[in-house]
Design a protein around this motif. Structure first.
Motif, short mmCIF file in Angstrom:
data_model
loop_
_atom_site.label_atom_id
_atom_site.label_comp_id
_atom_site.label_asym_id
_atom_site.label_seq_id
_atom_site.Cartn_x
_atom_site.Cartn_y
_atom_site.Cartn_z
N GLU A 291 0.81 -1.22 0.00
CA GLU A 291 0.00 0.00 0.00
C GLU A 291 0.84 1.27 0.00
O GLU A 291 0.28 2.36 -0.04
CB GLU A 291 -0.93 0.01 1.22
CG GLU A 291 -1.98 -1.08 1.18
CD GLU A 291 -2.90 -1.03 2.39
OE1 GLU A 291 -2.45 -0.49 3.43
OE2 GLU A 291 -4.05 -1.49 2.29
N ASN A 292 2.16 1.12 0.05
CA ASN A 292 3.04 2.31 0.10
C ASN A 292 3.88 2.46 -1.16
O ASN A 292 4.92 3.13 -1.15
CB ASN A 292 3.95 2.24 1.32
CG ASN A 292 4.88 1.05 1.27
OD1 ASN A 292 4.57 0.03 0.64
ND2 ASN A 292 6.03 1.15 1.93
N LYS A 343 2.18 4.68 4.22
CA LYS A 343 1.03 4.66 3.31
C LYS A 343 0.45 6.05 3.10
O LYS A 343 0.00 6.38 1.98
CB LYS A 343 -0.04 3.72 3.87
CG LYS A 343 -1.26 3.57 2.98
CD LYS A 343 -2.24 2.54 3.53
CE LYS A 343 -2.88 3.04 4.80
NZ LYS A 343 -3.98 2.14 5.26
N CYS A 346 2.20 7.97 0.46
CA CYS A 346 1.88 7.39 -0.84
C CYS A 346 0.52 7.89 -1.34
O CYS A 346 0.37 8.22 -2.52
CB CYS A 346 1.90 5.88 -0.73
SG CYS A 346 1.61 5.00 -2.27
N GLU A 347 -0.46 7.97 -0.46
CA GLU A 347 -1.79 8.43 -0.84
C GLU A 347 -1.78 9.90 -1.25
O GLU A 347 -2.46 10.29 -2.21
CB GLU A 347 -2.77 8.20 0.31
CG GLU A 347 -3.04 6.72 0.57
CD GLU A 347 -3.88 6.50 1.82
OE1 GLU A 347 -4.05 7.48 2.59
OE2 GLU A 347 -4.37 5.38 2.03
N TYR A 350 -0.33 10.17 -4.72
CA TYR A 350 -1.27 9.69 -5.73
C TYR A 350 -2.30 10.77 -6.08
O TYR A 350 -2.62 11.00 -7.26
CB TYR A 350 -1.98 8.44 -5.22
CG TYR A 350 -3.18 8.04 -6.04
CD1 TYR A 350 -3.04 7.46 -7.29
CD2 TYR A 350 -4.47 8.29 -5.56
CE1 TYR A 350 -4.15 7.11 -8.05
CE2 TYR A 350 -5.58 7.94 -6.31
CZ TYR A 350 -5.42 7.35 -7.55
OH TYR A 350 -6.50 7.02 -8.30
N PHE A 367 -1.79 3.09 -7.69
CA PHE A 367 -1.20 2.25 -6.65
C PHE A 367 -0.68 0.96 -7.29
O PHE A 367 -1.32 0.37 -8.15
CB PHE A 367 -2.22 1.92 -5.56
CG PHE A 367 -2.61 3.11 -4.74
CD1 PHE A 367 -1.78 3.55 -3.71
CD2 PHE A 367 -3.78 3.81 -4.99
CE1 PHE A 367 -2.13 4.65 -2.94
CE2 PHE A 367 -4.13 4.91 -4.24
CZ PHE A 367 -3.30 5.34 -3.22
N GLN A 369 0.18 -2.78 -8.08
CA GLN A 369 -0.46 -4.08 -7.91
C GLN A 369 0.55 -5.22 -8.02
O GLN A 369 0.18 -6.38 -8.07
CB GLN A 369 -1.56 -4.27 -8.95
CG GLN A 369 -2.68 -3.24 -8.87
CD GLN A 369 -3.38 -3.28 -7.52
OE1 GLN A 369 -3.78 -4.34 -7.05
NE2 GLN A 369 -3.52 -2.12 -6.89
N GLY A 389 3.28 -7.57 2.74
CA GLY A 389 2.00 -7.91 2.16
C GLY A 389 1.50 -9.29 2.53
O GLY A 389 0.63 -9.83 1.86
N ASP A 394 -0.56 -5.52 8.19
CA ASP A 394 -0.81 -4.37 7.35
C ASP A 394 0.00 -4.50 6.08
O ASP A 394 1.18 -4.88 6.10
CB ASP A 394 -0.41 -3.06 8.07
CG ASP A 394 -1.31 -2.80 9.27
OD1 ASP A 394 -2.46 -3.29 9.23
OD2 ASP A 394 -0.83 -2.15 10.21
N ARG A 395 -0.63 -4.17 4.96
CA ARG A 395 0.09 -4.31 3.70
C ARG A 395 1.13 -3.20 3.57
O ARG A 395 0.87 -2.05 3.87
CB ARG A 395 -0.89 -4.26 2.53
CG ARG A 395 -1.80 -5.47 2.48
CD ARG A 395 -2.67 -5.44 1.25
NE ARG A 395 -3.60 -4.32 1.33
CZ ARG A 395 -4.43 -3.99 0.36
NH1 ARG A 395 -4.44 -4.69 -0.75
NH2 ARG A 395 -5.25 -2.97 0.49
N GLY A 396 2.27 -3.54 3.05
CA GLY A 396 3.33 -2.56 2.86
C GLY A 396 4.44 -3.20 2.05
O GLY A 396 4.34 -4.30 1.56
#
Length: 398
Positions: A291-292, A343, A346-347, A350, A367, A369, A389, A394-396
């Protein structure tokens, strides 16, 4: 005595087993008009003197999760069987009980509080005897009779036939009723999807039973609940094992076309991930992209890693910024990955950077994939963390 309606005539007949007396004298030549003659004064007097017992009470309603079934009972021919059924119906014994066996075109079986065909007891706490009657046979569909484990082993379970040619059940199962209304409900239950043992995949239950006309007085101390009892632990277990009776079999019920399409896409993606896991191309089907990490494409070939890092660093700390190049020529493939430390940064990038001009090219930002970085660590047997991930964290990661 049989009560019969005339065909296309506004009259009816009462037919008895007694042969009519032959006329004598002058009446012999004319003969008797048995179809139109009136009863004599003596016969009328005898009929009026006979005590009037009123209509024989003999009806019950079985309300199921698929609709109502109206049952006509035969208390005169099978008093103990009907007494057992109506008492169970009034005290809520059948409420919540499953139709645990459904054989299409043959019969539906219920009445077992355990829900597997091994339980149930009579109102007397023991099995009771069969009550066979020569006028009550399995010669038509929708006959209601007792289920048993052999002669004189009646308890609480009963069955409803749904097919023709059930004569082999005569003399083995006590017929105590027939379905008068609710054939559409029986058809719906009969059409249920079942396993090889006849157990429906979606639970079908008796919601409650109502005795419309009870031919027997209530036993002393009979508890008559004012509402259905709460589900037992066995009933809750059945709902965990199978589809609950209120759970829709139609996955698209109440959803928009977009929601259905989104669910189908998610199911397809899950299936592909499981195949890749089996082939060894994914470490885990539940692995998620970081997610980052941002994916940046439509870059100008002259744009370098350092250029992107300077531009994107105003949104937060950057762990790595890499323009992807051809491994043989070293030329830019016009896309890159930007990995942030968190994260939130990163948001923000974006939101601000999608569609921005860099080196006279309007870039596209999304983002990432890709799980290539995680997969490479997995193949090198490096320690995996929640930041990579993996499921459960938490995804990272990149």
């Amino acid at each position: 005595t049989l009560f019969c309606a005339a065909f296309r005539r506004s009259r009816f007949y009462l037919l008895s087993r007694r042969e009519p007396e032959e006329p004598e004298g002058d009446d012999a030549a004319a003969g008797r008009d048995v179809f139109n003659e009136k009863p004599t004064a003596e016969e009328l007097g005898a009929a009026q003197a006979r005590p009037n017992k009123g209509p024989l009470p003999d009806a019950a309603v079985v309300s199921t999760t698929h609709g109502e079934i109206h049952v006509r009972l035969f208390p005169k021919e099978c008093p103990r069987t009907v007494e057992n059924f109506t008492t169970h119906a009034k005290n809520g014994y059948y409420d919540g009980v499953l139709f645990h066996r459904v054989i299409k075109g043959f019969m539906l079986q219920t009445g077992d509080p355990l829900g597997d065909g091994t339980g149930g007891t009579s109102i007397w706490g023991r099995d009771f005897e069969d009550e066979f009657h020569r006028s009550l046979r399995h010669d038509r569909p929708f006959t209601v009779s007792m289920a048993n484990a052999g002669p004189n082993t009646n308890a609480s379970q009963f069955l409803i036939t749904t097919g023709q040619g059930m004569g082999h059940l005569d003399g083995r199962h006590t017929v105590f009723g027939e379905v008068a209304e609710g054939l559409d409900t029986l058809a719906a239950i009969d059409a249920a999807y079942c396993d090889k043992e006849g157990r429906p995949y979606q639970n079908i239950r008796i919601k409650h039973t109502i005795v419309l006309d009870d031919p027997f007085p209530d036993p002393a101390g009979l508890p008559v609940p004012d509402h259905s009892p709460p589900p037992t632990e066995a009933q809750l277990r059945h709902d965990r094992e199978r589809l609950a009776d209120d759970e829709s079999l139609d996955a698209a019920a109440g959803k928009t076309a977009e929601e259905v399409e989104e669910e189908l896409a998610a199911q397809a993606a899950r299936s592909r991930a499981e195949v890749l896991e089996m082939l060894g191309d994914l470490p885990d089907a539940d692995i998620a992209p970081p997610e980052n990490v941002l994916f940046v494409c439509k870059l100008n070939p002259v744009t370098q890693d350092d250029d992107l890092e300077v531009i994107f660093s105003r949104f937060g700390d950057i762990r790595k910024c890499e323009v992807i190049r051809d491994h043989r020529t070293g030329e830019s493939l016009n896309y890159a990955f930007v990995e942030f430390a968190d994260k939130e940064s990163c948001e923000r990038a974006y939101i601000k950077m999608d569609g921005v001009l860099i080196d006279d090219r309007r870039i596209k930002v999304d983002f990432s994939q890709s799980v290539a970085k995680t997969w490479n660590r997995y193949r090198r047997n490096e320690k995996m963390t929640a930041a990579d991930g993996q499921p459960g964290g938490d995804r990272g990661g990149g």
